[in-house]
Design a protein around this motif. Sequence first.
Motif, PDB file in Angstrom:
ATOM      1  N   VAL A 112       0.985  -6.219   5.548  1.00  0.00           N
ATOM      2  CA  VAL A 112       1.029  -5.049   4.679  1.00  0.00           C
ATOM      3  C   VAL A 112       2.405  -4.403   4.749  1.00  0.00           C
ATOM      4  CG1 VAL A 112       0.083  -2.745   4.253  1.00  0.00           C
ATOM      5  CG2 VAL A 112      -1.428  -4.596   4.928  1.00  0.00           C
ATOM      6  N   TYR A 168       3.616  -0.757   3.831  1.00  0.00           N
ATOM      7  CA  TYR A 168       3.126   0.560   3.440  1.00  0.00           C
ATOM      8  C   TYR A 168       4.310   1.503   3.204  1.00  0.00           C
ATOM      9  CZ  TYR A 168       3.730   1.163   8.490  1.00  0.00           C
ATOM     10  OH  TYR A 168       4.240   1.174   9.758  1.00  0.00           O
ATOM     11  N   VAL A 187       4.901   5.619   2.492  1.00  0.00           N
ATOM     12  CA  VAL A 187       4.294   6.944   2.481  1.00  0.00           C
ATOM     13  C   VAL A 187       5.396   7.973   2.270  1.00  0.00           C
ATOM     14  CG1 VAL A 187       2.910   8.615   3.746  1.00  0.00           C
ATOM     15  CG2 VAL A 187       2.503   6.154   4.058  1.00  0.00           C
ATOM     16  N   THR A 232      -6.435  -0.974   5.936  1.00  0.00           N
ATOM     17  CA  THR A 232      -5.830  -2.230   5.497  1.00  0.00           C
ATOM     18  C   THR A 232      -4.862  -2.762   6.543  1.00  0.00           C
ATOM     19  OG1 THR A 232      -5.977  -1.456   3.204  1.00  0.00           O
ATOM     20  CG2 THR A 232      -4.583  -3.359   3.619  1.00  0.00           C
ATOM     21  N   ALA A 233      -4.079  -1.874   7.136  1.00  0.00           N
ATOM     22  CA  ALA A 233      -3.101  -2.290   8.146  1.00  0.00           C
ATOM     23  C   ALA A 233      -3.775  -2.832   9.396  1.00  0.00           C
ATOM     24  CB  ALA A 233      -2.203  -1.114   8.506  1.00  0.00           C
ATOM     25  N   ILE A 273      -4.868   3.060   3.814  1.00  0.00           N
ATOM     26  CA  ILE A 273      -3.704   2.343   4.352  1.00  0.00           C
ATOM     27  C   ILE A 273      -3.953   1.934   5.796  1.00  0.00           C
ATOM     28  CG2 ILE A 273      -1.273   2.598   5.000  1.00  0.00           C
ATOM     29  CD1 ILE A 273      -0.893   4.346   2.542  1.00  0.00           C
ATOM     30  N   GLU A 278       0.857  -1.184   0.000  1.00  0.00           N
ATOM     31  CA  GLU A 278       0.000   0.000   0.000  1.00  0.00           C
ATOM     32  C   GLU A 278       0.892   1.233   0.000  1.00  0.00           C
ATOM     33  OE1 GLU A 278      -3.113   0.084  -0.385  1.00  0.00           O
ATOM     34  OE2 GLU A 278      -3.813  -1.930   0.109  1.00  0.00           O
ATOM     35  N   THR A 279       0.616   2.178  -0.891  1.00  0.00           N
ATOM     36  CA  THR A 279       1.490   3.341  -1.022  1.00  0.00           C
ATOM     37  C   THR A 279       0.695   4.641  -0.987  1.00  0.00           C
ATOM     38  OG1 THR A 279       1.368   3.439  -3.443  1.00  0.00           O
ATOM     39  CG2 THR A 279       3.048   1.998  -2.469  1.00  0.00           C
ATOM     40  N   CYS A 280       1.376   5.678  -0.568  1.00  0.00           N
ATOM     41  CA  CYS A 280       0.880   7.048  -0.685  1.00  0.00           C
ATOM     42  C   CYS A 280       2.018   7.864  -1.282  1.00  0.00           C
ATOM     43  CB  CYS A 280       0.444   7.583   0.674  1.00  0.00           C
ATOM     44  SG  CYS A 280      -0.334   9.210   0.610  1.00  0.00           S
ATOM     45  N   ALA A 298       1.824  -5.242  10.076  1.00  0.00           N
ATOM     46  CA  ALA A 298       2.176  -4.263   9.046  1.00  0.00           C
ATOM     47  C   ALA A 298       3.535  -3.648   9.358  1.00  0.00           C
ATOM     48  CB  ALA A 298       1.117  -3.165   8.966  1.00  0.00           C
ATOM     49  N   GLY A 300       6.551  -0.782   7.428  1.00  0.00           N
ATOM     50  CA  GLY A 300       6.671   0.161   6.333  1.00  0.00           C
ATOM     51  C   GLY A 300       7.537   1.344   6.667  1.00  0.00           C
ATOM     52  N   LEU A 314      -0.102   3.413  12.924  1.00  0.00           N
ATOM     53  CA  LEU A 314       0.621   2.388  12.172  1.00  0.00           C
ATOM     54  C   LEU A 314       1.660   1.680  13.023  1.00  0.00           C
ATOM     55  CD1 LEU A 314       1.096   4.183   8.727  1.00  0.00           C
ATOM     56  CD2 LEU A 314      -0.409   2.256   9.234  1.00  0.00           C
TER      57      LEU A 314
END
Length: 228
Positions: free
Chosen positions: A169, A171, A173, A162-163, A159, A133-135, A202, A204, A196
């Motif tokens: 995940v 992620y 960002v 989903t997390a 995000i 998952e990206t931003c 998750a 990221g 997060l």
Amino acid sequence: NFFTPWTLVSVYFLERLRKSMIIDFPVCSEELSELEALGSLALFEKYQTQTYPELRNETRLSCIQLYHPLLERRKAVANDFEFPDGKSLGLLTGSNMSGKSTFLRTMGLNQTLANMGAPVFADRFATRPFKIETCIEVTDSLRDGYSYFYAEVRRLRHILETASSQTPVLYLVDEIFRGTNNKERQIGSAAVIRSLADQKTAIGFISTHDLELTVLEDNHPSLLNLHF
């Protein structure tokens, strides 16, 4: 055409053939695309890289000499990285053009290849099959009436949802809440980072120019400050 209506007859039979083919065309197109993708993967190891990922069942991530495949090999700066025990969120800080965004893209692209079972661009890459998952490169939308800030908020909310669903995940960002003022950016960024950081399945990275956010590491054991 002077003796027989050849053009009319040909068009009639061609149209009938087209109507019979169009029923199976979507399936044929998908099968052709899949065949092309599998063919590309079969040649990937020969022409690109021979390093295959090490897949784990635990939510961990580590790499040695990881680099972006679209950069010229002799100019690409490879990175080593591993989340220490208990760490799951890397907060990236650093000056402009120091490599933060490139690192995020490098990590996401190689994770995508690992999910496919393809070789990765690194000397070693140990991970698990993560949903990515990206931003990154969020844009506004005049048609939908979304400002840049609102589009980013929607993406970050997705995000977070989903997390929190216990799905593994990864992620990524890039420059969180860049579309708002300094005070609101820090408040919103801190809230997202805290949320997060508490997720168990998750991991990221979040890049930011707000150095004030690095103090969150003192109260969140899973947060890891990183600097380019």
